[in-house]
Design a protein around this motif. Structure first.
Motif, PDB file in Angstrom:
ATOM      1  N   SER A 146      39.460  50.170  28.976  1.00  0.00           N
ATOM      2  CA  SER A 146      40.323  50.892  29.915  1.00  0.00           C
ATOM      3  C   SER A 146      39.682  50.980  31.286  1.00  0.00           C
ATOM      4  N   GLU A 147      38.365  51.208  31.315  1.00  0.00           N
ATOM      5  CA  GLU A 147      37.652  51.295  32.596  1.00  0.00           C
ATOM      6  C   GLU A 147      37.710  49.969  33.337  1.00  0.00           C
ATOM      7  N   LEU A 148      37.486  48.857  32.626  1.00  0.00           N
ATOM      8  CA  LEU A 148      37.540  47.537  33.261  1.00  0.00           C
ATOM      9  C   LEU A 148      38.928  47.270  33.827  1.00  0.00           C
ATOM     10  N   ALA A 149      39.954  47.627  33.057  1.00  0.00           N
ATOM     11  CA  ALA A 149      41.331  47.330  33.471  1.00  0.00           C
ATOM     12  C   ALA A 149      41.727  48.087  34.731  1.00  0.00           C
ATOM     13  N   VAL A 150      41.085  49.229  34.980  1.00  0.00           N
ATOM     14  CA  VAL A 150      41.373  50.009  36.179  1.00  0.00           C
ATOM     15  C   VAL A 150      40.458  49.597  37.328  1.00  0.00           C
ATOM     16  N   ALA A 151      39.183  49.310  36.988  1.00  0.00           N
ATOM     17  CA  ALA A 151      38.179  49.047  38.030  1.00  0.00           C
ATOM     18  C   ALA A 151      38.366  47.700  38.710  1.00  0.00           C
ATOM     19  N   CYS A 152      38.922  46.715  38.000  1.00  0.00           N
ATOM     20  CA  CYS A 152      39.105  45.375  38.561  1.00  0.00           C
ATOM     21  C   CYS A 152      40.525  45.241  39.105  1.00  0.00           C
ATOM     22  N   PRO A 153      40.702  45.190  40.414  1.00  0.00           N
ATOM     23  CA  PRO A 153      42.062  45.073  40.973  1.00  0.00           C
ATOM     24  C   PRO A 153      42.807  43.849  40.452  1.00  0.00           C
ATOM     25  N   GLN A 154      42.080  42.754  40.202  1.00  0.00           N
ATOM     26  CA  GLN A 154      42.726  41.529  39.718  1.00  0.00           C
ATOM     27  C   GLN A 154      43.333  41.730  38.331  1.00  0.00           C
ATOM     28  N   VAL A 155      42.786  42.676  37.573  1.00  0.00           N
ATOM     29  CA  VAL A 155      43.371  43.018  36.270  1.00  0.00           C
ATOM     30  C   VAL A 155      44.441  44.089  36.448  1.00  0.00           C
ATOM     31  N   ALA A 156      44.099  45.143  37.177  1.00  0.00           N
ATOM     32  CA  ALA A 156      44.999  46.285  37.318  1.00  0.00           C
ATOM     33  C   ALA A 156      46.350  45.896  37.907  1.00  0.00           C
ATOM     34  N   SER A 157      46.367  44.873  38.769  1.00  0.00           N
ATOM     35  CA  SER A 157      47.620  44.470  39.410  1.00  0.00           C
ATOM     36  C   SER A 157      48.560  43.738  38.459  1.00  0.00           C
ATOM     37  N   GLN A 158      48.035  43.287  37.323  1.00  0.00           N
ATOM     38  CA  GLN A 158      48.847  42.486  36.405  1.00  0.00           C
ATOM     39  C   GLN A 158      48.958  43.056  34.999  1.00  0.00           C
TER      40      GLN A 158
END
Length: 406
Positions: A146-158
């Motif tokens: 969950s932390e990675l998915a929020v911290a990385c904009p390239q993930v969070a945007s998709q």
């Protein structure tokens, strides 16, 4: 064209940030040095000290959780990306079209390397947002995802992530209220429950996943490239062919029984793929001395319906051994579209030593190839392709086949 062997820099940067924060160091090198013992302990746990029962919750230890992210996350990410690439490029699989977000389920997710790899590729492939549901027994691993998915904009945007803590054995029950899923990954986790099940129990558990799938959805199981784990998947695949509750999509060319299980081949079915490891992983490996030049894994994908198979060229096969150069030419083993294990040789007439070396290094175990004509030789199941120009590339990662030194 996307190369599935590429590990994203932004994910490596995320784990390095976690490493510096945890170790309270200023540089990546200092952080990596402090985490090296945790990497060694995890490496031993996954290999020489592998437990007979389930794995302990190593992610509850912050150092080991970050060590996993630095050393094992990249390898699992790329292995999943490679397996998915073959489904998309060679097998032409696509999720059902919809205006809704694409739904992806990661079972036994750990901190999500396979789920994130599949989510990013499918988001790019379809242009749709992805809802990723991850199930794991470790709350700490799920928190890291969950932390990675929020911290990385390239993930969070998709990608949006939902986590569920629970036992993989109970996945069909725990997740029965989910909407139909477009893609399900089980990355290097099935062996944790398969060891306590006989072949009938393994098949029953896999078939119990069917209600979680959409009509065109697929399940992808990835396992270590050991003979034991690879053979278990091959037997599972053969059992599916008999019950037809679910239908295999690879890794073989067609839905035929496995000729390697009962045979005496020294090879067993798995992929061997070259890649370029991220710098942080290479740094950690300087004292571990693991072979990071290639990624090895075994796989099977399956869905609710049989797939249509290619009819051309005249002979299609999947390479199941090293592509070896010898004095007279090249030799390798393969499984044909008819489900027959064969040995193939190709003369190297007119090729220089450097050309022979370059050609043999291009082909990898798991590639799908073909030819229009071959000649049977004296021994049963052995054939000769007249020259290298007659060998047709049907699948190689990234849908490209350039010389490796190009």
């Amino acid at each position: 064209m996307t190369d599935p062997r590429h590990y994203p820099d932004f994910i490596e940067a995320h784990w390095l940030s976690c490493a510096r924060s945890h170790t309270r160091t200023q540089t990546n090198e200092e952080a990596l040095e402090k985490l090296r013992p945790a990497v060694q302990a995890l490496s031993d746990l996954f290999t020489t000290e592998r437990p007979d029962g389930g794995f302990p919750d190593y992610a509850a230890d912050p150092a080991k959780r970050i060590a996993y992210g630095l050393f094992f996350f990249p390898q699992s990410f790329v292995k999943c990306a490679l397996a998915l690439d073959q489904l998309l490029i060679y097998r032409q699989w696509r999720p059902a079209e919809s205006a809704e977000p694409l739904r992806l389920l990661d079972l036994g997710s750990a901190s999500g390397p396979c789920g994130i790899a599949a989510a990013l590729r499918l988001a790019r492939e379809t242009g749709r947002k992805v809802v990723l549901t991850a199930l794991d027994h470790s709350p700490s691993a799920l928190s890291a995802l969950s932390e990675l998915a929020v911290a990385c904009p390239q993930v969070a945007s998709q990608v949006s992530v939902r986590t569920v803590t629970g036992d993989l054995r109970r996945a069909p029950e725990l997740l029965r209220d989910l909407p139909p899923q477009d893609f399900v990954t089980i990355g290097f986790a099935a062996n944790e429950i398969f060891g306590s099940l006989d072949e009938a129990g393994r098949l029953a558990w896999v078939e119990s996943l069917k209600p979680l799938l959409g009509e065109s959805g697929l399940v992808l199981i990835l396992e270590p490239a050991l003979r034991e784990t690879a053979t278990a998947l091959r037997r599972l695949r053969d059992a599916m062919l008999k019950t037809q509750v679910l239908h295999p999509r690879g890794p073989d060319v067609a839905a035929t029984p496995c000729p390697l299980i009962a045979g005496d081949s020294k090879f067993w079915d798995h992929e061997v793929r070259e890649w370029t490891a991220p710098d942080s992983l290479e740094f950690l490996n300087r004292k571990l001395h693991r072979d990071l030049r290639v990624l090895k894994f075994t796989q099977i994908a399956f869905g609710k319906h049989p797939e249509k198979t290619n009819k051309t060229p005249g002979h299609i096969f999947r390479i199941t051994s090293p592509f070896e150069a010898n004095k007279g030419g090249f030799a390798f083993s393969a499984i044909t579209a008819e489900g027959v294990a064969v040995k193939i040789d190709i003369p190297n007439r007119g090729l220089s030593k450097s050309e022979c070396k370059r050609l043999s290094s291009r082909w990898e175990r798991g590639d799908i190839a073909g030819c229009d004509d071959w000649t049977p030789l004296g021994s049963p199941g052995t054939f000769r392709i007249p020259d290298c120009a007659k060998l047709i590339t049907l699948y190689h990662p990234g849908d490209a086949f350039p010389p490796k030194d190009a």
